[in-house]
Design a protein around this motif. Sequence first.
Motif, PDB file in Angstrom:
ATOM      1  N   ALA A 158       0.841  -1.204   0.000  1.00 47.21           N
ATOM      2  CA  ALA A 158       0.000   0.000   0.000  1.00 47.21           C
ATOM      3  C   ALA A 158       0.868   1.242   0.000  1.00 47.21           C
ATOM      4  N   GLY A 159       0.546   2.182  -0.827  1.00 42.29           N
ATOM      5  CA  GLY A 159       1.281   3.435  -0.879  1.00 42.29           C
ATOM      6  C   GLY A 159       2.502   3.407  -1.779  1.00 42.29           C
ATOM      7  N   THR A 160       2.768   2.266  -2.358  1.00 45.89           N
ATOM      8  CA  THR A 160       3.922   2.165  -3.249  1.00 45.89           C
ATOM      9  C   THR A 160       3.626   2.898  -4.562  1.00 45.89           C
ATOM     10  N   ILE A 161       4.657   3.596  -5.072  1.00 41.15           N
ATOM     11  CA  ILE A 161       4.500   4.340  -6.322  1.00 41.15           C
ATOM     12  C   ILE A 161       5.552   3.872  -7.318  1.00 41.15           C
ATOM     13  N   VAL A 162       5.139   3.639  -8.537  1.00 40.40           N
ATOM     14  CA  VAL A 162       6.104   3.284  -9.580  1.00 40.40           C
ATOM     15  C   VAL A 162       6.043   4.348 -10.677  1.00 40.40           C
ATOM     16  N   ARG A 163       6.991   4.234 -11.625  1.00 37.90           N
ATOM     17  CA  ARG A 163       6.863   5.146 -12.753  1.00 37.90           C
ATOM     18  C   ARG A 163       6.852   4.367 -14.056  1.00 37.90           C
ATOM     19  N   HIS A 164       6.250   4.981 -15.046  1.00 36.80           N
ATOM     20  CA  HIS A 164       6.056   4.331 -16.335  1.00 36.80           C
ATOM     21  C   HIS A 164       7.412   4.185 -17.025  1.00 36.80           C
ATOM     22  N   PRO A 165       7.641   3.074 -17.710  1.00 35.90           N
ATOM     23  CA  PRO A 165       8.934   2.898 -18.393  1.00 35.90           C
ATOM     24  C   PRO A 165       9.225   4.031 -19.380  1.00 35.90           C
ATOM     25  N   MET A 166       8.192   4.680 -19.891  1.00 38.23           N
ATOM     26  CA  MET A 166       8.407   5.742 -20.873  1.00 38.23           C
ATOM     27  C   MET A 166       8.291   7.125 -20.233  1.00 38.23           C
ATOM     28  N   HIS A 167       8.605   7.185 -18.912  1.00 38.69           N
ATOM     29  CA  HIS A 167       8.397   8.446 -18.183  1.00 38.69           C
ATOM     30  C   HIS A 167       9.179   9.601 -18.770  1.00 38.69           C
ATOM     31  N   HIS A 168      10.250   9.272 -19.521  1.00 38.37           N
ATOM     32  CA  HIS A 168      11.079  10.341 -20.099  1.00 38.37           C
ATOM     33  C   HIS A 168      10.326  11.140 -21.161  1.00 38.37           C
ATOM     34  N   LEU A 169       9.201  10.588 -21.635  1.00 36.16           N
ATOM     35  CA  LEU A 169       8.408  11.319 -22.628  1.00 36.16           C
ATOM     36  C   LEU A 169       7.673  12.494 -21.998  1.00 36.16           C
ATOM     37  N   GLY A 170       7.603  12.487 -20.662  1.00 33.54           N
ATOM     38  CA  GLY A 170       6.951  13.599 -19.969  1.00 33.54           C
ATOM     39  C   GLY A 170       5.438  13.510 -20.055  1.00 33.54           C
ATOM     40  N   GLY A 171       4.796  14.563 -19.629  1.00 37.93           N
ATOM     41  CA  GLY A 171       3.340  14.649 -19.718  1.00 37.93           C
ATOM     42  C   GLY A 171       2.663  13.478 -19.011  1.00 37.93           C
ATOM     43  N   PHE A 172       1.767  12.832 -19.732  1.00 40.18           N
ATOM     44  CA  PHE A 172       1.024  11.679 -19.211  1.00 40.18           C
ATOM     45  C   PHE A 172       1.961  10.635 -18.625  1.00 40.18           C
ATOM     46  N   TYR A 173       3.094  10.438 -19.290  1.00 35.26           N
ATOM     47  CA  TYR A 173       3.996   9.371 -18.863  1.00 35.26           C
ATOM     48  C   TYR A 173       4.830   9.733 -17.641  1.00 35.26           C
ATOM     49  N   ALA A 174       4.860  10.988 -17.318  1.00 36.58           N
ATOM     50  CA  ALA A 174       5.663  11.410 -16.173  1.00 36.58           C
ATOM     51  C   ALA A 174       4.897  11.287 -14.866  1.00 36.58           C
ATOM     52  N   LYS A 175       3.583  11.121 -14.991  1.00 39.82           N
ATOM     53  CA  LYS A 175       2.772  11.031 -13.761  1.00 39.82           C
ATOM     54  C   LYS A 175       3.099   9.767 -12.988  1.00 39.82           C
ATOM     55  N   PRO A 176       3.123   9.859 -11.655  1.00 36.69           N
ATOM     56  CA  PRO A 176       3.380   8.658 -10.850  1.00 36.69           C
ATOM     57  C   PRO A 176       2.247   7.642 -11.004  1.00 36.69           C
ATOM     58  N   ARG A 177       2.623   6.365 -10.966  1.00 44.83           N
ATOM     59  CA  ARG A 177       1.631   5.290 -11.042  1.00 44.83           C
ATOM     60  C   ARG A 177       1.517   4.630  -9.678  1.00 44.83           C
ATOM     61  N   PRO A 178       0.366   4.697  -9.062  1.00 43.72           N
ATOM     62  CA  PRO A 178       0.228   4.052  -7.747  1.00 43.72           C
ATOM     63  C   PRO A 178       0.037   2.545  -7.877  1.00 43.72           C
ATOM     64  N   MET A 179       0.452   1.819  -6.845  1.00 41.01           N
ATOM     65  CA  MET A 179       0.112   0.400  -6.771  1.00 41.01           C
ATOM     66  C   MET A 179      -1.142   0.278  -5.906  1.00 41.01           C
ATOM     67  N   LEU A 180      -2.159  -0.370  -6.467  1.00 41.41           N
ATOM     68  CA  LEU A 180      -3.459  -0.441  -5.808  1.00 41.41           C
ATOM     69  C   LEU A 180      -3.807  -1.890  -5.471  1.00 41.41           C
ATOM     70  N   ALA A 181      -4.544  -2.068  -4.400  1.00 40.64           N
ATOM     71  CA  ALA A 181      -4.962  -3.409  -3.992  1.00 40.64           C
ATOM     72  C   ALA A 181      -6.179  -3.840  -4.810  1.00 40.64           C
ATOM     73  N   GLY A 182      -6.062  -5.004  -5.464  1.00 39.09           N
ATOM     74  CA  GLY A 182      -7.190  -5.512  -6.265  1.00 39.09           C
ATOM     75  C   GLY A 182      -7.496  -6.957  -5.929  1.00 39.09           C
ATOM     76  N   ASP A 183      -8.741  -7.211  -5.538  1.00 42.85           N
ATOM     77  CA  ASP A 183      -9.118  -8.586  -5.171  1.00 42.85           C
ATOM     78  C   ASP A 183      -9.090  -9.535  -6.366  1.00 42.85           C
ATOM     79  N   PHE A 184      -9.151  -8.954  -7.554  1.00 41.09           N
ATOM     80  CA  PHE A 184      -9.225  -9.798  -8.752  1.00 41.09           C
ATOM     81  C   PHE A 184      -7.851 -10.341  -9.159  1.00 41.09           C
TER      82      PHE A 184
END
Length: 975
Positions: free
Chosen positions: A310-336
Amino acid sequence: MSDEPTQRDYRPTVFLPKTDFPMKAGLPHKEPGIQAKWEEIGLYEKLREARSGREKFILHDGPPYANGDMHIGHALNHVLKDTVVRTQSLLGKDAPYVPGWDCHGLPIEWKVEELYRKKKLDKKEVPAKEFRAECREYAQKWVDVQREQLKRLGINGRWDKPYLTMRPKAEGAIVAELHKFAETGQLYRGAKPVMWSPVEETALADAEVEYQDLTDSPQIDVAFEIVESAIPELVGAYAVIWTTTPWTIPVNQALAYGPSINYDIIDWNGKRFLIANEGGLQAEAMNRWGFDPKSGDGSLVKMIKGSDLAGTIVRHPMHHLGGFYAKPRPMLAGDFVTTDSGTGIVHMSPDHGEDDFDLCKANGIDPVFAVMGDGRYRDDWLWLGANDLDAEGKERRRSVINKPFNAPEGPICSDLREAGALLSASADYQHSYPHSWRSKAKVVYRCTPQWFIAIDEHLGHLPAISPAEQSWEGEGGDSTIDEEVTAGSPTLREIALGEIASTRFVPEKGRNRLRSMVEGRPDWLISRQRAWGVPIALFVHRESGELLVDPDVNRRIQTAIANDTVDAWEESRAAEYLGPDRNPDDYEMIGDILDVWFDSGSTHAFVLESDEWPELQSPADLYLEGSDQHRGWFQSSLLESCGTRGRAPYKAVLTHGFTMDPKGMKMSKSLGNTVDPLKVMEQYGADIIRLWALSVDYTEDHRIGDEILKGVGDTYRKLRNTFRYLLGALSDFDYESEGVETAQMPELERYMLHRLAKLDANLRTAIDDFDFNEYVRALAEFTNEDLSAFFFDIRKDRLYCDAPDGLERRAYRTMLDILFQALIRYTAPVLVYTAEEVWSTRFPDRASIHLEELHALPADWIDDALAGRFDAMRELREDVMEAIEPLRREKTIRSGLEADVSVPSSAIPDGFSDADLAELFIAATVVRGQGSTVEVTRTSDNKCGRCWRLLPDVAEDGALCSRCDEVVTEMDAAA
RNA sequence: GGGCCGGUAGCUCAGUUGGUUAGAGCGCACCCCUGAUAAGGGUGAGGUCGGAGGUUCAAAUCCUCCUCGGCCCA
């Protein structure tokens, strides 16, 4: 005996059955003529008149799709419907049958487009109005074809005025139903991932999607660098996801983990990786990455629990492109999240998956609509959009389901590899993947604006569910409804579930099936981006985005469509609908059409409630369809009706299974094991198909094939010959001069009255239970066992040889008449053509057997005491037959008529004289013996030259017995 | 892959709350009749109840697993 004088031929003095009714049916040749007669006399209308004012029984026809010839499933379904209607009518009820067809929708649209392609026409260049006119014409053509085929099957219905979902009045009424949902706040526009076909550029209904096994699907492992975590070892490590749809990576917005799954942090090649601690899965994944367990260079750093992420943040492999790709990606709990395959970490793209959408929505992450209708990323997309060019300056963008695009060497994988994020990529994964059932092209999940009917909104316009209606709750302990129900008005789902609880299901298991589907279903997606259908005829205010809900506007739209077809929904008429107080420029006219399931789900409204078919009424007593319609029509009709009327449109639901080939395998054109009902009718006749449909256990899957049809043919012939015998034996029968009161009849006849009354009760129960398998079985067994092998055989002698005015013979013929009147009615709903042939042979002046009702049999025909004695006698009769057999084998005697039978007196039921028994056993004599077994010897009596019985009063073989002597003397005198 | 349903004689079907040698009709074999005649009658042979475990004094019937098939869903 050469010295004896030539014996007289007594054959002309014997009263043999006499009839022109042929033994051989010749159904394929004969049936069309009978059909023509029904049309000529207006049988359906005549029946309506005859039953006018009676209690009604409404079977509402589920509309088959107007596309292609009738197939075996249609045949079974319609035979069952027809039999229900006919048996109810037989009971005296007014049971109208208005057939219908489903006419809108993609399959027909597709066919017309196919014709366009052949003519090298582009659909987009043809005005929608013209295109729809061609669809209309196409549907009408198949309606006409199927109508003739169903008539040929012997289905009796309102063929001159069936209902069609494409009739303008129907189209107007369907829009009116839609408006009811709009006016009660049940309709909303939402963004949701739906099955989308980039080839056809439309959203697809579940039914329009089929799954095919792929063996060359891409699969990639992608590493997402962890930038924030409560666990120090994780920062700088990589969370690895596995996917079979590389094209979703450019739209990734989050990762999901299973909170109860255990994960390992593993050090390998100088990097740390996060992956589920699940033996097989972990070994398999690392094997893909090229990890060699023997090398010993991989080591476990730490084990953690999913919930620790919980609370872990990753970044997109293409984060260097900036914009949408620079936004942090949260890790979320999913029952599925499962550990069946992959890595135990799932990448999330709310645009392209249901679980993804739901989880992201709950965490405030919205879809970005990056993929356009044609399957390409939108022009301004940072990665792989229109401006993403390769070394030669060519656009790298392709449709996301393009194979090379997703390939290990394609642009997505290449870029990920370059970014150091691609741990593995191959194109060898086996799984089943959704395809459009028309184009066979792969489909994708894609977020688009669509219209929905809410399933879980509380419906203020309907009364709360009463406590009584909630009584089903808790029966299975798995109710989804709780105290909320009593808190306020019910939701559509709750109403539907309540109605399922109070509907009759035949067989009962249908209830569970429908219930579990309604319990689990999502909101009803009703919009389609197509041309051939009923428009979602609503306006949206451009500025506020609000749906215009104005009953006056809606009425104007409904009227226009009812008059001018769906073509009335066009921009040029917006002002007319909006009225003088609104500016058309302020409103968006919705261009989508309705899911065809909404059309057919509304049939109860525009057919049963319509004054066009005043003979119908709502709700229907019965809906009768194949078990696939739990997902389809049973459910769409239920939801439509519950949402607008607060109740189910049916009181009972009957489901049947599917017809398989002789081995129980599904029929398919590619396997070449299909059975064409049209061919069966040509070869065997419609009555044979009908008898087949009613002989099998249609509540389950069942089979058809040559051997089975041959067996059905045998059953048919037995029934046919029974009628042939009755017709022959009853020739010239006149009740006025010959009839005998049932009370005056011999015991055997009275026993048969009892048997008939029992059969009658059985058949009526079978009708109530819609158990036609039992109906046909009981009928056939009665004709075989009670009549042919017993009653007719015993009474043959009386019929042939007794004087015409003898009481026994008259009683027998009276009994035969009673049997005929009953049996022909029992048979009429099954063998509709043969019954008519039989009826018109005996009563050429009467219109049709199908206008007749069952007679109520007198209660005093039931005589249990008599029946008990006769049943015992029949058991004894079997012993006697068994005892006679050895003598026939050794040729001591030929027929039972030559047997003197000694029966243990203790075995003989009360009330039978020796002479009675001789007659019943068709033996020469019967005496009471002292032993414990049946003994048989050859009689010493001589054989009567006329009746062939061996009797003591026959002077010598060939002379007459006293009975025959009297009869012949009288006949000679009369001549 | 998941949910639900089904697999009883050659064929179509019965088998009630587990209880004696598992039934019916048809077909088949053999026989009779030749006055229902491309019809009618009689007798008979056909089943380890999909498979394997288990519960029980007792299982076609209850439980588990497997297998085959079907519908729906993914």
